[in-house]
Write an enzyme that holds these catalytic residues in place. Structure first.
Site, PDB file in Angstrom:
ATOM      1  N   CYS A 137      -8.609  -6.810   2.832  1.00 19.48           N
ATOM      2  CA  CYS A 137      -8.623  -5.418   3.282  1.00 19.48           C
ATOM      3  C   CYS A 137     -10.035  -4.866   3.406  1.00 19.48           C
ATOM      4  O   CYS A 137     -10.267  -3.886   4.101  1.00 19.48           O
ATOM      5  CB  CYS A 137      -7.836  -4.546   2.308  1.00 19.48           C
ATOM      6  SG  CYS A 137      -6.150  -5.119   2.019  1.00 19.48           S
ATOM      7  N   GLN A 169       0.172  -9.186  -5.930  1.00 16.91           N
ATOM      8  CA  GLN A 169      -0.307 -10.561  -6.060  1.00 16.91           C
ATOM      9  C   GLN A 169       0.493 -11.361  -7.078  1.00 16.91           C
ATOM     10  O   GLN A 169       0.561 -12.588  -7.000  1.00 16.91           O
ATOM     11  CB  GLN A 169      -1.781 -10.564  -6.462  1.00 16.91           C
ATOM     12  CG  GLN A 169      -2.731 -10.095  -5.375  1.00 16.91           C
ATOM     13  CD  GLN A 169      -2.844 -11.064  -4.210  1.00 16.91           C
ATOM     14  OE1 GLN A 169      -2.593 -12.260  -4.343  1.00 16.91           O
ATOM     15  NE2 GLN A 169      -3.210 -10.550  -3.048  1.00 16.91           N
ATOM     16  N   ASN A 186      -6.225  -9.216  -7.238  1.00 10.30           N
ATOM     17  CA  ASN A 186      -6.163  -9.898  -5.948  1.00 10.30           C
ATOM     18  C   ASN A 186      -7.419 -10.698  -5.620  1.00 10.30           C
ATOM     19  O   ASN A 186      -7.370 -11.635  -4.824  1.00 10.30           O
ATOM     20  CB  ASN A 186      -5.900  -8.890  -4.820  1.00 10.30           C
ATOM     21  CG  ASN A 186      -6.854  -7.709  -4.870  1.00 10.30           C
ATOM     22  OD1 ASN A 186      -6.936  -7.010  -5.888  1.00 10.30           O
ATOM     23  ND2 ASN A 186      -7.566  -7.474  -3.787  1.00 10.30           N
ATOM     24  N   THR A 245      14.121   4.845   9.837  1.00 10.73           N
ATOM     25  CA  THR A 245      15.059   3.755  10.111  1.00 10.73           C
ATOM     26  C   THR A 245      14.556   2.461   9.486  1.00 10.73           C
ATOM     27  O   THR A 245      13.394   2.089   9.650  1.00 10.73           O
ATOM     28  CB  THR A 245      15.243   3.565  11.625  1.00 10.73           C
ATOM     29  OG1 THR A 245      15.754   4.784  12.174  1.00 10.73           O
ATOM     30  CG2 THR A 245      16.206   2.434  11.917  1.00 10.73           C
ATOM     31  N   SER A 283       0.829  -1.213   0.000  1.00  8.13           N
ATOM     32  CA  SER A 283       0.000   0.000   0.000  1.00  8.13           C
ATOM     33  C   SER A 283       0.858   1.255   0.000  1.00  8.13           C
ATOM     34  O   SER A 283       0.563   2.222  -0.714  1.00  8.13           O
ATOM     35  CB  SER A 283      -0.945   0.008   1.208  1.00  8.13           C
ATOM     36  OG  SER A 283      -1.935  -0.992   1.071  1.00  8.13           O
ATOM     37  N   HIS A 339       4.539 -10.130   2.605  1.00 10.40           N
ATOM     38  CA  HIS A 339       3.679 -11.123   3.251  1.00 10.40           C
ATOM     39  C   HIS A 339       2.817 -11.918   2.280  1.00 10.40           C
ATOM     40  O   HIS A 339       2.078 -12.804   2.693  1.00 10.40           O
ATOM     41  CB  HIS A 339       2.807 -10.470   4.329  1.00 10.40           C
ATOM     42  CG  HIS A 339       1.676  -9.641   3.809  1.00 10.40           C
ATOM     43  ND1 HIS A 339       0.373 -10.050   3.893  1.00 10.40           N
ATOM     44  CD2 HIS A 339       1.657  -8.429   3.228  1.00 10.40           C
ATOM     45  CE1 HIS A 339      -0.410  -9.120   3.375  1.00 10.40           C
ATOM     46  NE2 HIS A 339       0.347  -8.124   2.971  1.00 10.40           N
TER      47      HIS A 339
END
Length: 392
Positions: free
Chosen positions: A326, A180, A152, A238, A73, A202
């Site tokens: 989502c 995807q 997706n 970071t 995203s 992920h």
């Protein structure tokens, strides 16, 4: 109750053991900040650069063209907003499709509220973008085309090489959301003339909270996150070193075994589709039957509400989805299913089963058997189904 069966790999995948093993040292022994100059910090910096090279190698890019983000995203937001604001003097027109992930659609809607114009392309009944409409939509003010590599929800693969060719012929930048697609199909950003590409960890057996944006060398883009000088002064903050290390290992594993991985999933996918179609009536396969992701199965079941279907499957130890994770809590029907021409009623009765490396044919058989029972039970409770039987 048997062991839980997970068939929602399009929402997220488990982290593979090999990936986790690579990550663990960077939570404890090698915890240094990559921006520091002492040895423990430089170990982190070396690991980040190794992962950058792993990602670059997987998609045919140069390592200096890879920028790490917090996920797909963020990568989508950065690509679209960054190009829009950098090029607003040249033009204010963006082209996308009606079936994009909300990370793209909501970003475009945001830009519309801030002086930009967006064209949302139609798709056919299989979810494929109309290339003629794309050509006809390009204006002198068009600065970006953003079309996903694969959907997706319904798994349809878009003709991104042809889209990139059209974009290049009109001197328009092309971004693709490949979240995807990565790990399921071979993408070479150079050969395909892709200017920017989003990916996420992920979805490929890596950790959550980490992704990357490929930006072709020479493409000028504004930063989305400002602050420090990380990521060659383009993305402040970071670095998530363990996550980046995990992403690098996950994408390396995905492309080491891509053909074997896909062949297995295609066999399971086709078996699942065939057995559902042979055992349950009044259904519709959504998405292109052949030109789809190897792990994606999406059906609409008439006279059934999708949430009831999911809850019933969960009670039988099966994890699935009614569409994108989502938006699975939303009451509105899927924008993707509506865009391919389904009515509200049948769109509400959709089920996405997305397979992964750890699924088996035995699990496919169990899912089909339980799904058949659940559909029959839920339809008996449906007044619409009763009316249909009376009419027949």
């Amino acid at each position: 109750m048997r062991e839980y069966i997970y068939m929602d790999n399009a929402a997220t995948t488990p982290v593979k053991d090999e990936v986790l093993e690579e990550m663990i040292p960077f939570f404890k022994e090698r915890y240094g900040n990559p921006s520091s100059i002492y040895s423990i910090a430089q170990a982190s910096k070396t690991a980040v650069e190794k992962a950058r090279e792993q990602v670059a190698n997987a998609i045919g890019a140069k390592k200096e063209e890879i920028y790490f983000t917090a996920g797909g995203s963020e990568s989508d937001n950065w690509a679209i907003k960054g190009i829009a604001y950098r090029n607003k003097r040249k033009g204010n027109h963006i082209i996308t499709s009606k079936i994009e992930h909300h990370a793209v659609l909501h970003t475009c809607e945001y830009l519309e509220k801030n002086g930009f114009e967006v064209t949302y392309l139609n798709v056919d009944e299989d979810g494929v973008v109309d290339l003629e409409e794309l050509k006809n939509s390009i204006k002198d003010t068009t600065i970006l085309i953003t079309i996903m590599a694969a959907n997706n929800e319904i798994g349809t693969i878009q003709p991104i090489e042809k889209i990139a060719e059209i974009a290049k012929s009109k001197d328009v930048l092309f971004h693709t959301d490949a979240v995807q697609a990565i790990g399921s199909m071979k993408i070479d950003v150079k050969n395909m003339d892709i200017d920017m590409l989003s990916l996420s960890g992920h979805k490929i057996y890596g950790p959550k909270g980490v992704g990357a944006l490929y930006i072709r060398r020479g493409v000028q883009i504004d930063s989305l996150i400002t602050g420090g000088g990380q990521e060659r002064k383009k993305r402040a903050g970071t670095e998530n070193v363990p996550g980046i290390v995990g992403l690098g290992k996950a994408i390396e594993l995905a492309y080491e075994n891509l053909e074997e991985h896909n062949n297995k999933l295609i066999l399971l996918r086709n078996s699942l589709i065939e057995k559902i179609e042979n055992n349950i009536d009044e259904i519709k396969l959504n998405g292109h039957r052949i030109n789809r992701l190897p792990n994606n199965v999406n059906f609409s079941f008439k006279y059934i509400e999708g949430e009831s279907l999911l809850l019933s499957l969960d009670m039988m130890g099966i994890a699935a989805s009614s569409g994108s994770a989502c938006t699975s809590g939303a009451l509105d029907p899927s924008h993707v299913l509506m865009s391919i021409g389904l009515g509200h009623e049948i769109a509400h009765g959709s089920l996405r089963l997305s397979l992964g490396d750890f699924n088996t044919e035995e699990e496919v058989d169990y899912v089909v058997e339980e799904l058949k029972k659940i559909v029959l039970r839920l339809r008996k409770m449906s007044p619409l189904y009763d009316k249909l039987k009376e009419e027949n």
